[in-house]
Design an enzyme around this catalytic site. Structure first.
Site, mmCIF file in Angstrom:
data_model
loop_
_atom_site.group_PDB
_atom_site.id
_atom_site.type_symbol
_atom_site.label_atom_id
_atom_site.label_comp_id
_atom_site.label_asym_id
_atom_site.label_seq_id
_atom_site.Cartn_x
_atom_site.Cartn_y
_atom_site.Cartn_z
ATOM 1 C CB ALA A 234 -0.646 0.261 1.528
ATOM 2 C CG PHE A 235 -0.534 5.259 -0.761
ATOM 3 C CD1 PHE A 235 -0.548 6.844 0.197
ATOM 4 C CD2 PHE A 235 -2.325 5.074 -0.171
ATOM 5 C CE1 PHE A 235 -1.554 7.091 0.991
ATOM 6 C CE2 PHE A 235 -2.641 5.517 0.815
ATOM 7 C CZ PHE A 235 -2.285 6.831 1.029
ATOM 8 C CE LYS A 236 -2.572 5.689 4.543
ATOM 9 N NZ LYS A 236 -3.500 5.330 5.054
ATOM 10 C CG ASP A 237 4.296 -0.695 1.910
ATOM 11 O OD1 ASP A 237 4.598 -0.434 3.548
ATOM 12 O OD2 ASP A 237 3.787 -1.174 1.825
ATOM 13 C CB THR B 181 -1.705 3.872 9.199
ATOM 14 O OG1 THR B 181 -2.001 5.233 7.720
ATOM 15 C CG2 THR B 181 -0.959 4.460 9.746
#
Length: 457
Positions: free
Chosen positions: A112-115, A144
């Site tokens: 996911a983009f939170k990484d 998150t």
């Protein structure tokens, strides 16, 4: 370019802090969010250099003016290089029609983009702590929490407490948090919504004695360092499409807590070639309604197939409202957000963003159509952005030929039931990424009570 050495609170003009302070103090003393006194600015002469540069090199250059003297240039470059070493890919653009690209942000350890921000924020935070113990307290609507656990697991001296709304996130999202076995991680299923979880976090941070004794820190998007790091993938994608088409691309962003879209807004303030910013809401559409009425009216959270967006009170919207209204008018608005802002401010907001609400059926249809037409599978959150792009084009004929970038926020394998129901195909985890083992799950039940959270802490 001068470094930013001054960050302000959205709620008063007296507190001034550095980036190093932001790393370990997500909220200002008065409960406000930190914002830069001025955003850095990049000249168009750098765009051509960035087109073929490694992602890590662009990240180093974009983040350099944000951090002041928190890290040397060489230390920052080394930290970023190490942070992204394990990613399967870094922000590739996949074209899906003549005018549309998917920006794939699913290459990190939790898909996911939170990484992207958390893998950088973890070593930055550890360096800023300089051996002092700390407790990271964060609320999550799904991604998150998993990204924070992956980034901070087993880091010495750092305890991680994650709050998620029980039965309101996807199973894989939950298992990615609860099955690591990391001794320093405690994941709590809260009897409530994400907004309840977020209120608990903010409530405990507001208790300054408690926060100081536990050395509480936040790593969700209320921490401005995360926003700064997220501007990088906007920069990378924007300059590539701008060079290819000669037109600043639009970005269509699945939006829950307003952090991702605010990073895009900040990137545009930095002089990057970014065109329209389109917000995709699911049925929890407070921002879409705000851009129509000028009032921020919360409604009960509706559970959807895009659970990371099931938020009615987006924390980061306060940052944008500060830019729009300033200290005085923001204070009045926060006292009664159901009273509309004035007509000129609303007109300015409508220039900055457009927004579209998308229901589950529309997202499912878009998900199926994309898979059938192109073979691309996306997550249900990304599908809301596909629908929002279509709605934006229907409203504005010029948008139909504007180059546009859909931010793909999570891998479809994190939402297998929803994706399979739409496409009749079961998405699988990427090669080399292990599926979490439910037998290893460890989770604590917690009422939506500040007293209960304080006692556990």
């Amino acid at each position: 370019m001068a470094d930013i050495v001054d960050y302000l609170s959205t709620r008063d003009g007296d507190e001034h802090q550095t980036f190093a302070h932001l790393l370990t103090h997500a909220l200002a003393r008065n409960g406000g969010l930190y914002v830069p006194a001025a955003w850095p600015s990049f000249a168009p002469t750098v765009f051509a250099r960035w087109v073929d540069a490694p992602y890590q090199a662009v990240a180093t250059e974009v983040l350099r003016p944000f951090i002041g003297d928190a890290f040397t240039g060489a230390r920052l470059a080394a930290l970023i290089e190490e942070s992204y070493r394990s990613f399967r890919h870094l922000a590739p653009l996949d074209q899906i029609d003549d005018h549309t690209w998917l920006l794939d942000l699913t290459g990190g350890p939790t898909l996911a983009f939170k990484d992207y921000p958390l893998q950088v924020l973890a070593p930055m935070t550890q360096a800023a702590l300089a051996g002092r113990p700390a407790t990271i307290l964060t609320a999550t609507s799904g991604d998150t929490g998993a990204a924070a656990v992956a980034a901070f697991a087993d880091r010495p001296g750092i305890r991680v407490i994650v709050l998620f709304p029980d039965n309101r996130i996807a199973e894989i999202q939950r298992l990615q948090m609860t099955t690591t076995g990391a001794a320093n991680v405690q994941v709590c299923a809260v009897d409530g919504t994400f907004d309840d979880c977020q209120a608990l976090v903010k409530g405990l941070f507001a208790e300054q004695d408690t926060a100081r004794r536990a050395n509480l820190m936040a790593v969700n998007s209320i921490n401005f360092a995360r926003i700064a790091i997220q501007t990088v993938y906007y920069a990378v994608a924007a300059v590539k499409i701008y060079q290819k088409t000669g037109t600043p691309p639009a970005f269509i962003v699945p939006t829950g807590n307003f952090g991702n879209i605010y990073a895009g807004y900040g990137a545009r303030l930095m002089g990057l070639p970014i065109g329209p910013l389109v917000i995709a809401n699911n049925r929890n559409d407070a921002i879409t309604r705000f851009l129509s009425s000028g009032a921020l009216v919360s409604r009960p959270v509706v559970a959807t197939t895009s659970p990371a967006m099931d938020i009615q009170i987006p924390s980061n919207f306060e940052r944008y409202l500060f830019d729009l209204l300033g200290h005085g008018r923001l204070k009045a608005f926060l006292a009664d957000p159901t009273t509309p802002i004035d007509a000129s401010a609303l007109a300015a907001a409508q220039e900055h963003f457009s927004a579209h609400a998308v229901d589950d059926a529309q997202a499912s249809q878009a998900l199926a159509a994309l898979a059938q037409k192109t073979g691309h599978m996306v997550c249900p959150h990304t599908a809301t952005a596909l629908v929002a792009a279509t709605k934006a084009a229907a409203q504005n004929p010029a948008f139909r030929t504007t180059p546009r970038i859909i931010i793909a926020t999570a891998h479809p394998a994190k939402f297998p039931d929803t994706v399979q129901a739409a496409t009749a195909q079961a998405p699988s985890f990427p090669k080399g990424v292990p599926t979490p083992d439910p037998a290893k799950e460890r989770v604590t039940s917690l009422p939506a009570s500040l007293d209960a959270l304080r006692a556990m802490l």
